[in-house]
Design a protein around this motif. Structure first.
Motif, PDB file in Angstrom:
ATOM      1  N   UNK A  35      94.016  68.843  52.130  1.00  0.00           N
ATOM      2  CA  UNK A  35      94.023  68.502  50.709  1.00  0.00           C
ATOM      3  C   UNK A  35      94.021  69.795  49.898  1.00  0.00           C
ATOM      4  N   UNK A  36      94.801  69.801  48.826  1.00  0.00           N
ATOM      5  CA  UNK A  36      94.833  70.970  47.952  1.00  0.00           C
ATOM      6  C   UNK A  36      94.550  70.491  46.532  1.00  0.00           C
ATOM      7  N   UNK A  37      93.753  71.272  45.807  1.00  0.00           N
ATOM      8  CA  UNK A  37      93.297  70.868  44.480  1.00  0.00           C
ATOM      9  C   UNK A  37      93.635  71.946  43.460  1.00  0.00           C
ATOM     10  N   UNK A  89     104.893  69.439  56.560  1.00  0.00           N
ATOM     11  CA  UNK A  89     104.433  68.336  57.385  1.00  0.00           C
ATOM     12  C   UNK A  89     103.312  67.588  56.692  1.00  0.00           C
ATOM     13  N   UNK A  90     102.179  67.446  57.376  1.00  0.00           N
ATOM     14  CA  UNK A  90     101.030  66.747  56.805  1.00  0.00           C
ATOM     15  C   UNK A  90     100.068  67.697  56.102  1.00  0.00           C
ATOM     16  N   UNK A  91     100.363  68.993  56.130  1.00  0.00           N
ATOM     17  CA  UNK A  91      99.463  69.983  55.554  1.00  0.00           C
ATOM     18  C   UNK A  91     100.088  70.645  54.332  1.00  0.00           C
ATOM     19  N   UNK A  92      99.256  71.381  53.599  1.00  0.00           N
ATOM     20  CA  UNK A  92      99.721  72.199  52.480  1.00  0.00           C
ATOM     21  C   UNK A  92      99.502  73.666  52.838  1.00  0.00           C
ATOM     22  N   UNK A  93     100.541  74.449  52.660  1.00  0.00           N
ATOM     23  CA  UNK A  93     100.462  75.878  52.937  1.00  0.00           C
ATOM     24  C   UNK A  93     100.289  76.629  51.623  1.00  0.00           C
ATOM     25  N   UNK A 112      78.289  77.085  52.583  1.00  0.00           N
ATOM     26  CA  UNK A 112      79.286  76.615  53.559  1.00  0.00           C
ATOM     27  C   UNK A 112      80.706  76.615  52.987  1.00  0.00           C
ATOM     28  N   UNK A 113      80.850  76.815  51.680  1.00  0.00           N
ATOM     29  CA  UNK A 113      82.182  76.911  51.061  1.00  0.00           C
ATOM     30  C   UNK A 113      82.630  78.371  51.074  1.00  0.00           C
ATOM     31  N   UNK A 114      83.812  78.621  51.613  1.00  0.00           N
ATOM     32  CA  UNK A 114      84.386  79.967  51.593  1.00  0.00           C
ATOM     33  C   UNK A 114      84.980  80.226  50.216  1.00  0.00           C
ATOM     34  N   UNK A 115      84.622  81.362  49.597  1.00  0.00           N
ATOM     35  CA  UNK A 115      85.134  81.696  48.269  1.00  0.00           C
ATOM     36  C   UNK A 115      85.916  83.007  48.354  1.00  0.00           C
ATOM     37  N   UNK A 116      87.190  82.956  47.987  1.00  0.00           N
ATOM     38  CA  UNK A 116      88.024  84.153  47.904  1.00  0.00           C
ATOM     39  C   UNK A 116      88.054  84.578  46.447  1.00  0.00           C
ATOM     40  N   UNK A 117      87.297  85.617  46.104  1.00  0.00           N
ATOM     41  CA  UNK A 117      87.206  86.064  44.716  1.00  0.00           C
ATOM     42  C   UNK A 117      88.248  87.143  44.416  1.00  0.00           C
ATOM     43  N   UNK A 118      88.504  87.351  43.135  1.00  0.00           N
ATOM     44  CA  UNK A 118      89.492  88.355  42.740  1.00  0.00           C
ATOM     45  C   UNK A 118      90.843  88.082  43.346  1.00  0.00           C
ATOM     46  N   UNK A 119      91.187  86.788  43.501  1.00  0.00           N
ATOM     47  CA  UNK A 119      92.412  86.413  44.206  1.00  0.00           C
ATOM     48  C   UNK A 119      93.289  85.543  43.323  1.00  0.00           C
ATOM     49  N   UNK A 120      94.578  85.645  43.517  1.00  0.00           N
ATOM     50  CA  UNK A 120      95.559  84.872  42.744  1.00  0.00           C
ATOM     51  C   UNK A 120      96.444  84.066  43.691  1.00  0.00           C
ATOM     52  N   UNK A 121      96.566  82.773  43.412  1.00  0.00           N
ATOM     53  CA  UNK A 121      97.435  81.918  44.221  1.00  0.00           C
ATOM     54  C   UNK A 121      98.886  82.110  43.798  1.00  0.00           C
ATOM     55  N   UNK A 122      99.766  82.310  44.774  1.00  0.00           N
ATOM     56  CA  UNK A 122     101.188  82.521  44.493  1.00  0.00           C
ATOM     57  C   UNK A 122     102.023  81.266  44.699  1.00  0.00           C
ATOM     58  N   UNK A 123     101.715  80.513  45.736  1.00  0.00           N
ATOM     59  CA  UNK A 123     102.562  79.359  46.029  1.00  0.00           C
ATOM     60  C   UNK A 123     101.790  78.313  46.815  1.00  0.00           C
ATOM     61  N   UNK A 124     102.228  77.070  46.627  1.00  0.00           N
ATOM     62  CA  UNK A 124     101.700  75.939  47.386  1.00  0.00           C
ATOM     63  C   UNK A 124     102.902  75.105  47.820  1.00  0.00           C
ATOM     64  N   UNK A 125     102.985  74.805  49.092  1.00  0.00           N
ATOM     65  CA  UNK A 125     104.113  74.012  49.595  1.00  0.00           C
ATOM     66  C   UNK A 125     103.607  73.041  50.647  1.00  0.00           C
ATOM     67  N   UNK A 126     104.188  71.855  50.660  1.00  0.00           N
ATOM     68  CA  UNK A 126     103.812  70.883  51.681  1.00  0.00           C
ATOM     69  C   UNK A 126     104.640  71.122  52.926  1.00  0.00           C
TER      70      UNK A 126
END
Length: 381
Positions: A177-179, A139-143, A123-137
């Motif tokens: 939530x972002x971890x 409103x109430x969410x994280x993009x 039930x967990x979606x896994x994006x493999x071979x992927x690199x996170x570029x940015x995290x920004x808040x």
């Protein structure tokens, strides 16, 4: 807990987004409640070309204990030869040598990570071979913006230069939530907690064809190259030499270490590969950074790594479990509760800091090694 509502930008929406699937991220993803819509973004893949965490690959007793709490059985193919129970401890600058008994397990770090990922429910979606570029808040969410890294040569050649600068394969999601489970160079820590600095080193490691007649582990201290420590490990016909060095001139420091060990009888065959990565070494409470709002850090990204031995797997497993307990509980203030849950981890790491002077102060280290306290005599045949 309610599912995350669709967002106005049309991005996929999740309850929890995990950046990184090392031991901390994989443990969290495995233990999260299925009611939480979860995605995990990770650089590794199960293909022939994959990111591999540069790591000597010794599973310390604390990490073994953490695995036992989850009733997990380590697969045989994760372990490698040989299994050695005495560590050759050297201070090359002061010409000191002792052997100490240790109960490490010699294992393949990449296979270990992939095994932990294999335990994550479907039930967990896994994006493999992927690199996170940015995290920004927002409103109430994280993009979160990330991209798939492993394009075929044909895909890469088919992109125009301007497309490569802003590639079309960048994906955006939102999460409640972002971890950050992405280690010492955590994107989340750098972008959302820029004021929380942590002491860092460069871990440089080379793999050689094994030329020693008898395999061994070693722990090497040499104040001329680093105020941390260095290591060597025999592993499946290879010999690994590595160390944690100050960021300034880390390559030159590694070369000096290698030269000093050659003079002490170390044999280096053909170089198979060279690896490097940042490693955290917390210094007091300011080195720890757990959570704020809906943003959380686990494992080494939070500073949960031993300042004395640089062992981090046990703290990764335990902090991943602590955060899963908090998020599954639908708490009113999950950031506060996670900080409280990780107090035992921080206390243990602060106690490790008290041990550090006996390892890293030259005078105290000399006294300990000269005394022979806790050392074992090794018979050479």
């Amino acid at each position: 807990m309610k599912q995350a509502a669709p967002n106005n930008q049309g991005y996929d929406a999740y309850d929890v987004a995990i950046i990184g699937l090392g031991p901390a991220g994989a443990t969290l993803a495995r233990l999260l409640d299925p009611k939480l819509k979860t995605i995990a973004i990770d650089k590794k893949s199960d293909g022939t070309v994959s990111f591999c965490k540069p790591c000597g690959g010794l599973l310390a007793p604390d990490a073994q204990k953490a695995l036992s709490k989850f009733n997990l059985t380590l697969p045989k193919d994760v372990l490698v030869d040989p299994q050695i129970f005495a560590v050759k401890t050297m201070d090359t600058a002061q010409n000191l040598l002792r052997y100490y008994q240790r109960f490490y397990m010699n294992f393949d770090r990449h296979k270990f990570d992939m095994w932990l990922i294999s335990l994550i429910p479907d039930h967990v979606t896994i994006a493999t071979g992927a690199r996170c570029h940015s995290v920004a808040k927002v409103g109430e969410l994280y993009e979160i913006a990330y991209s798939r890294q492993h394009l075929s040569s044909g895909q890469e050649e088919g992109l125009r230069r301007d497309e490569r600068a802003t590639p079309p394969y960048v994906e955006h999601i939102t999460a409640r939530y972002v971890v950050g489970a992405d280690g010492a160079n955590s994107v989340l820590r750098r972008q959302l907690f820029p004021q929380r600095k942590i002491r860092q080193y460069v871990s440089v490691q080379q793999w050689f064809v094994e030329e020693h007649p008898v395999p061994f582990y070693s722990c090497v201290f040499d104040h001329r190259v680093t105020d941390s420590y260095c290591w060597s490990i025999s592993k499946d016909g290879c010999f690994i030499l590595g160390g944690a060095f100050p960021i300034d001139k880390s390559k030159e420091r590694f070369a000096l270490l290698k030269d000093a060990l050659q003079k002490n009888g170390f044999a280096f065959g053909d170089v198979l590969k060279t690896e490097a990565c940042l490693v955290s070494r917390p210094q007091g409470l300011r080195g720890f950074c757990a959570a704020q709002g809906g943003a959380f850090l686990v494992g080494e990204a939070a500073g949960f790594i031993s300042p004395s031995s640089l062992e981090g797997i046990s703290y990764a497993l335990n902090s991943g479990h602590a955060l899963a307990t908090v998020l599954n509980g639908n708490r009113q203030n999950p950031a506060r509760d996670y900080r409280l849950k990780t107090v035992p981890i921080r206390i243990k790491l602060l106690l490790k800091s008290l041990k550090s002077p006996f390892m890293y102060n030259r005078f105290l280290r000399k006294l300990v090694m000269k005394s022979g306290l806790s050392s074992v005599k090794v018979m050479h045949t």
